[in-house]
Each structure stands twice: as C-alpha cells, then as structure tokens.
Design an enzyme around this catalytic site. Sequence first.
Site: not given
Ligand code: CMC
Length: 385
Positions: A263, A321
């Site tokens: 998140h 989720d």
């Molecule tokens: N599985 C594996 N690795 C992950 C995940 C995940 N679900 N989420 C983040 N990471 C890793 C990512 O690859 C990155 O690694 P590195 O630094 O080595 O490149 C690190 O963690 C930071 O990720 P980020 O993309 O910079 O983080 P963000 O703040 O942009 O992402 C997010 C937030 C929700 C988009 C992401 O965690 C994600 O894609 N999660 C899966 C989708 C999900 O479950 N979404 C629902 C969110 S809650 C409900 C809502 O409000 O929508």
Amino acid sequence: MESKEITISRGLEGIYIAETTLCKIDGANGRLWYRGYPIEVLAENSNYEEVSYLLLFGKLPNRKELSAFRERLKAERDVPPVVFDIVEEMSGRAHPMDVLRTCISSLSIYDEDPEDKSQQANIRRAIKLIAKTASIVAYMGRYRQGKDYVPPDSSLDHSANFLYMLTGKKPDEMAAKLIDLMFILHAEHGSNASTFSTLVTGSTLADVYAAVTAGAATLKGPLHGGADEAALRMMYSIGDPDNTETYIEEALEGKRRIMGFGHRVYKAYDPRAKIVRKYLELYQERNPSEEVSRLLQIALRAEKLMLEKLSKTKGIWPNIDFFAGPLYRAIDVPAELFTPIFAASRMVGWCAHLFEYWQNNRLFRPLDNYVGEVDKKYVPIDQRE
Ligand code: CMC
C-alpha cells in the site's frame, strides 16, 4: 533548461492536496478513523447507513435522523429504465466496471434539477447515487447469471437489500453482517486514486455525476480497486494450498506483484484487512465451506510467507483486498462483482470528499517538466522521410 530546481513527485507521493475531517490514516501504525471514529469500532457496532450519514453530515445521526436518511435511501433504490438497457447491451462484451461506469454516468439524466448547485441538491444526488449504484451492481450480477431483476425489499437495510437483490434470497444475520462490513470498510479512504480523480474532475466545477464517474473509471485498475478480484484469481490459480509457497516464490522471483499486498500509505498491516480476516475466520467456523476453507488456507500460507519475506525489508503487508475475495465467496458473491461492490460502497466517500473540497474549491492544475526540444523546424509533409 531550468529543470535543476524542479522536483517531480511521481504518483504525487508525499504531496498533500487538501485539509479534511473525513478520514485519518496512520500508515506507520496501521490505524484508520472515519470522522475521528476508529474503523474497528464502526465495523463492530455501526452499519453502512449510519457510516454514510457520518461521512456526509459530519456527525453520527440520532434515531430520527437515521430513520429519515434510511427512508431517503430506500426511496431511491429502483433501477431506472436506461440502466436496464445499458446492462443488457454491454454485459456480454464489457468489463463489469465499464458497465457500471456507464450506468453511473447515465444517472445524470434522472436529475430533478441539474442547474441547482446547492449543498441540499448535492446531498440529494449523493443519496440517489449511493442507493442506485448498489441496486445496479446487484442487477449486473443477476443479468450475468441469466437471472431476472429482483426488486428492492424495503424491510431490509442497504447492504442486506443489495445481497437480496443479487441472490434473490434474504440473507441470514451473519451474511448480512459480512456484506455490511465490506460496505463500511470500503466506504472511505482518504485521497486514494479514485477519490483524487473525483476531486480533479469536480475541481473544474463539473457536476457530481461527472466527478464520481471519473472515480469509478479510476477504481477499475488492478493497482487500486481491481486488486480484490485479482487476489482471488491468484488463489484459484494456486488451487491446492500445498502449491502456495512455490507459487509465491516463483512470482516474486519473476518480479510479479502479489495482489492484495502493499500500500502507498500503510507500511503496517492494513487495519481493514485484520477485520476482514477476523470475520472471515469466524464465518468459516460457523458455516464451514470447502471452497472457503481452501481459499483461507492458501491466503494464510501466502500471508505468512509474504510477511517473512517482505514486511521488514519493503514494508509490504496485506491490504484489505487480500482477504476480501474469500469473504465475498463465503456469501456467494461472484468475483467479477468485487470491484463494482467496492465502487458502490466508496460512492459515499467520493461524494463526501467532493462536497468538502467544493467548500474551498481550487482547480487542480499541476505542472509537468518539458524535457523535449523546442523551436524545431517544421518540414512540409512531402519533404519528410
Ligand atoms: N507484491 C510484491 N512486491 C511488491 C508489491 C506486491 N504486492 N507491492 C509493492 N511491491 C514492491 C515493489 O516491487 C517495489 O520493490 P522494489 O523497490 O524492489 O522495486 C517496492 O515494493 C515498492 O513498491 P512501489 O510500487 O514503489 O509501491 P507503491 O506505493 O507505488 O505501491 C501499490 C502501492 C498498492 C500499487 C503496490 O503495493 C501494489 O501494486 N500492490 C498490489 C495491488 C494491490 O493490492 N492494490 C490494492 C491496494 S489497497 C486497496 C485500494 O485502496 O485500492
């Protein structure tokens, strides 16, 4: 170029866009409050109608206020004629969120007085949107299963009526509690992507329907609202609980994301996920089902591995989720309706945020840093290579 002093905040990370009294998220400690009330307390003691009142009007209603608000919602539960046509025309080809977005947009034609921009008129619109979106999602579900429309039942509250209009059966007390819980937990969540998108559209002084249609469009993506369906589909792909660890390991090695984890704001266990997990385990204890038992085993094993691997190193924890899919399956809600239900629940959050923002409106107009060339020579078309 003067780009040296420019700082780009990708994804607007860390940028505050407004002051709000709607919702506080303490991402470091995994805490959440709606209008100051802890989410755990609301989940345990409140109901979606009361929470909607709280979000829209800023205070918990007394009995009389709640009853009047419920009656207003009930009076708006019908599905209008154009919506039947849209659902029937689009369902075979379009994603349910595309169908829902189009239906929400179409509701503007039923507005009693589009020129009335007063707060009272906007509350009327919010009530229409909250009530009708749930009924539309239920009808979308019916239609996809080849079943007839079930008219609303005024003896049921908002979310129990939703489940009734979807399944054709009056839910028992526990199923009614679970669906209401999901509506409460999804009702509001700060300036998330879909709420922000609602505000961006609203900030141009476009109307409520336009703004929440943008919200619904934004919710569709798997990084936001689409994650609950994607997480469940992953659990189905894992199939046997004994495959869980191998599947997760391989996915992480392949740099794939595990849906339902991570998140932007929470760097701790999402408090909503804890509540969903607790109720899911309770429901499974009381109403054991083979499908849910398998999903729960997979979810718990995946959670354990993910926590070992990523919670300390990257601050990746389960989000709402992750356990939502198994919980919805426990009450017989099909996967393709998860995100539409999220939209129906979040409708109140979108509206409440919009009305709060409009009290001190300022057009959203950020900047981007141009890094291309300037003053290029225009070459006539027949002289180009
Ligand atoms: N599985 C594996 N690795 C992950 C995940 C995940 N679900 N989420 C983040 N990471 C890793 C990512 O690859 C990155 O690694 P590195 O630094 O080595 O490149 C690190 O963690 C930071 O990720 P980020 O993309 O910079 O983080 P963000 O703040 O942009 O992402 C997010 C937030 C929700 C988009 C992401 O965690 C994600 O894609 N999660 C899966 C989708 C999900 O479950 N979404 C629902 C969110 S809650 C409900 C809502 O409000 O929508």
